[in-house]
Design a protein around this motif. Structure first.
Motif, PDB file in Angstrom:
ATOM      1  N   GLU A  21      20.687 -19.395  86.937  1.00 48.51           N
ATOM      2  CA  GLU A  21      19.371 -19.038  86.423  1.00 48.51           C
ATOM      3  C   GLU A  21      19.324 -19.319  84.929  1.00 48.51           C
ATOM      4  O   GLU A  21      20.291 -19.045  84.203  1.00 48.51           O
ATOM      5  N   GLN A  22      18.225 -19.885  84.484  1.00 44.71           N
ATOM      6  CA  GLN A  22      18.097 -20.245  83.074  1.00 44.71           C
ATOM      7  C   GLN A  22      18.223 -19.024  82.172  1.00 44.71           C
ATOM      8  O   GLN A  22      17.540 -18.019  82.363  1.00 44.71           O
ATOM      9  N   GLY A  23      19.123 -19.112  81.197  1.00 44.16           N
ATOM     10  CA  GLY A  23      19.300 -18.040  80.230  1.00 44.16           C
ATOM     11  C   GLY A  23      20.194 -16.896  80.697  1.00 44.16           C
ATOM     12  O   GLY A  23      20.482 -15.993  79.918  1.00 44.16           O
ATOM     13  N   LEU A 236      10.937 -15.680  80.006  1.00 40.28           N
ATOM     14  CA  LEU A 236      11.106 -14.849  78.822  1.00 40.28           C
ATOM     15  C   LEU A 236      11.530 -13.447  79.250  1.00 40.28           C
ATOM     16  O   LEU A 236      11.064 -12.940  80.270  1.00 40.28           O
ATOM     17  N   PRO A 237      12.450 -12.773  78.513  1.00 41.76           N
ATOM     18  CA  PRO A 237      12.950 -13.110  77.183  1.00 41.76           C
ATOM     19  C   PRO A 237      14.278 -13.863  77.140  1.00 41.76           C
ATOM     20  O   PRO A 237      14.710 -14.288  76.078  1.00 41.76           O
ATOM     21  N   GLU A 238      14.977 -14.024  78.293  1.00 44.01           N
ATOM     22  CA  GLU A 238      16.318 -14.596  78.248  1.00 44.01           C
ATOM     23  C   GLU A 238      16.329 -16.045  77.775  1.00 44.01           C
ATOM     24  O   GLU A 238      17.349 -16.552  77.310  1.00 44.01           O
ATOM     25  N   ARG A 239      15.178 -16.700  77.882  1.00 45.10           N
ATOM     26  CA  ARG A 239      15.099 -18.083  77.399  1.00 45.10           C
ATOM     27  C   ARG A 239      15.306 -18.159  75.888  1.00 45.10           C
ATOM     28  O   ARG A 239      15.832 -19.153  75.388  1.00 45.10           O
ATOM     29  N   LEU A 240      14.889 -17.125  75.170  1.00 42.84           N
ATOM     30  CA  LEU A 240      15.028 -17.097  73.706  1.00 42.84           C
ATOM     31  C   LEU A 240      16.396 -16.586  73.270  1.00 42.84           C
ATOM     32  O   LEU A 240      16.836 -16.885  72.156  1.00 42.84           O
ATOM     33  N   ALA A 241      17.058 -15.789  74.113  1.00 42.68           N
ATOM     34  CA  ALA A 241      18.363 -15.221  73.760  1.00 42.68           C
ATOM     35  C   ALA A 241      19.269 -15.254  74.976  1.00 42.68           C
ATOM     36  O   ALA A 241      19.504 -14.216  75.615  1.00 42.68           O
ATOM     37  N   GLY A 249      16.758  -6.446  81.865  1.00 42.59           N
ATOM     38  CA  GLY A 249      15.685  -6.927  81.009  1.00 42.59           C
ATOM     39  C   GLY A 249      15.333  -8.389  81.125  1.00 42.59           C
ATOM     40  O   GLY A 249      14.457  -8.863  80.394  1.00 42.59           O
ATOM     41  N   HIS A 250      15.954  -9.138  82.058  1.00 42.71           N
ATOM     42  CA  HIS A 250      15.584 -10.554  82.146  1.00 42.71           C
ATOM     43  C   HIS A 250      14.279 -10.735  82.915  1.00 42.71           C
ATOM     44  O   HIS A 250      13.745  -9.800  83.506  1.00 42.71           O
ATOM     45  N   SER A 251      13.779 -11.945  82.900  1.00 41.38           N
ATOM     46  CA  SER A 251      12.405 -12.199  83.339  1.00 41.38           C
ATOM     47  C   SER A 251      12.168 -11.858  84.804  1.00 41.38           C
ATOM     48  O   SER A 251      11.085 -11.377  85.163  1.00 41.38           O
ATOM     49  N   HIS A 252      13.149 -12.108  85.666  1.00 40.80           N
ATOM     50  CA  HIS A 252      12.890 -11.842  87.083  1.00 40.80           C
ATOM     51  C   HIS A 252      12.753 -10.350  87.361  1.00 40.80           C
ATOM     52  O   HIS A 252      11.976  -9.942  88.223  1.00 40.80           O
ATOM     53  N   GLN A 253      13.488  -9.554  86.612  1.00 40.55           N
ATOM     54  CA  GLN A 253      13.322  -8.103  86.732  1.00 40.55           C
ATOM     55  C   GLN A 253      11.941  -7.684  86.256  1.00 40.55           C
ATOM     56  O   GLN A 253      11.261  -6.884  86.912  1.00 40.55           O
ATOM     57  N   LEU A 254      11.513  -8.216  85.112  1.00 41.00           N
ATOM     58  CA  LEU A 254      10.166  -7.905  84.600  1.00 41.00           C
ATOM     59  C   LEU A 254       9.095  -8.426  85.546  1.00 41.00           C
ATOM     60  O   LEU A 254       8.056  -7.785  85.743  1.00 41.00           O
ATOM     61  N   PHE A 255       9.348  -9.573  86.142  1.00 44.64           N
ATOM     62  CA  PHE A 255       8.448 -10.148  87.144  1.00 44.64           C
ATOM     63  C   PHE A 255       8.279  -9.189  88.325  1.00 44.64           C
ATOM     64  O   PHE A 255       7.158  -8.940  88.788  1.00 44.64           O
ATOM     65  N   HIS A 256       9.376  -8.622  88.806  1.00 45.06           N
ATOM     66  CA  HIS A 256       9.316  -7.647  89.895  1.00 45.06           C
ATOM     67  C   HIS A 256       8.531  -6.406  89.484  1.00 45.06           C
ATOM     68  O   HIS A 256       7.668  -5.925  90.223  1.00 45.06           O
ATOM     69  N   VAL A 257       8.843  -5.874  88.311  1.00 48.81           N
ATOM     70  CA  VAL A 257       8.207  -4.635  87.864  1.00 48.81           C
ATOM     71  C   VAL A 257       6.705  -4.832  87.684  1.00 48.81           C
ATOM     72  O   VAL A 257       5.893  -4.019  88.148  1.00 48.81           O
ATOM     73  N   CYS A 258       6.316  -5.920  87.018  1.00 47.50           N
ATOM     74  CA  CYS A 258       4.881  -6.184  86.804  1.00 47.50           C
ATOM     75  C   CYS A 258       4.166  -6.407  88.128  1.00 47.50           C
ATOM     76  O   CYS A 258       3.033  -5.955  88.318  1.00 47.50           O
TER      77      CYS A 258
END
Length: 328
Positions: A21-23, A236-241, A249-258
């Protein structure tokens, strides 16, 4: 014999490309876990753990809401709540399928694809459920689409969504950007189509003093829906860091939560609309029959399982895929 020893976690360079996975640099489970190892890993902090729990726990919340409403509403005699029942059932299915897909996706490269085939099939059912409910509640004399057009298309868009999702998994390694674009499109256009009545209704209230309490809830659902799509597409945000959000806190987790929060607001808005508009619907529209609600879900489920069977057999009979799997 069941082993209670948790598998050693790997880095991004130690797993095949299809698992990367990217990042996300650390926290990968071994790509050939047993089913028991996959189940045990849900209690181990990996880069998939939060993905699993953010959909597994909401499954029981939605099931609790379904059971509570089943006793509160007259589902047996009131045909006008059948679309809502169909919608609620799909709300319970899609997060459970997603949680299971994330849990067992590391059994093998092929198993990963098959797991997400089932995940996409559940999303197809959810797309159908929300389209049935949304169009039935929001149809009125101002809306430009006719009832017959909606009935004709309510199976077509979820089916295309599911078919595109499965097709995009095959070029995932060779053309990741193209695959990502197809996947994002497959998620976005069923939502946009299903939400046309909601967008039209929100447009009618733009710039006017709105007295409907449900309108702010529709806005919240819309905001979280677009956040879900944006986070999924941008990584985002793992793409930036890279490496900083591997576990939490990576994007797929935020994707699930949202996505879950958006579904919650969507459900609350539908309940309010259904209560407020029930008497109006009794006068203005014929009730959807059992075949148009439960029947539609069954047809969509049969189509989905058939496609899963065809693509899974194709996947396991591809010599090129077998050779590539051994090399990776």
């Amino acid at each position: 014999m069941l082993s209670w020893k948790l598998p050693r976690l790997l880095t991004i360079n130690q797993v095949p490309r299809v698992f990367r996975e990217q990042g996300i640099l650390f926290g990968y489970r071994p790509p050939k876990c047993s089913a028991a190892d996959c189940i045990l890993s849900v209690f181990q902090l990996t880069n998939e753990t939060v993905n699993i729990w953010t959909h597994f726990l909401p499954t029981w919340y939605f099931l609790w809401k379904l059971l509570a409403l089943f006793y509160a509403l007259d589902f047996w005699n009131d045909m006008y709540v059948w679309p809502f029942l169909a919608y609620m059932v799909t709300c319970c299915i899609y997060p459970l399928a997603s949680s299971c897909a994330h849990t067992f996706s590391t059994m093998s490269t092929r198993a990963r694809h098959v797991c997400y085939f089932f995940d996409y099939g559940a999303l197809s059912l959810y797309s159908l459920g929300k389209s049935l409910q949304a169009f039935f509640l929001h149809l009125n004399i101002y809306f430009l689409l006719t009832y017959h057009t909606i009935v004709t298309n309510r199976l077509g868009f979820p089916y295309l969504h599911y078919n595109n999702d499965i097709l995009e998994r095959f070029p995932e390694v060779e053309r990741p950007k193209f695959s990502k674009a197809l996947r994002t499109l497959a998620f976005a256009y069923p939502y946009l189509y299903d939400s046309i009545p909601v967008f039209y209704r929100l447009h009618l209230h733009t710039g006017k003093s709105c007295t409907e309490e449900v309108i702010p809830i529709h806005y919240r659902h819309t905001v979280f829906a677009f956040l879900t799509c944006f986070i999924f597409a941008t990584h985002l945000p793992e793409r930036l860091a890279p490496g900083r959000f591997d576990y939490i806190g990576h994007s797929h987790q935020l994707f699930h939560v949202c996505g879950i929060i958006g579904t919650h607001f969507q459900m609350e808005a539908i309940i309010m609309d259904m209560t407020e508009r029930h008497d109006r619907l009794l006068v203005s529209l014929p009730a959807l029959s059992f075949s148009q609600t439960a029947g539609s879900l069954m047809i969509c489920m049969v189509l989905s399982l058939s496609i899963i069977g065809v693509f899974s057999v194709t996947l396991y009979s591809m010599p090129k895929f077998s050779k590539r799997e051994k090399n990776t």
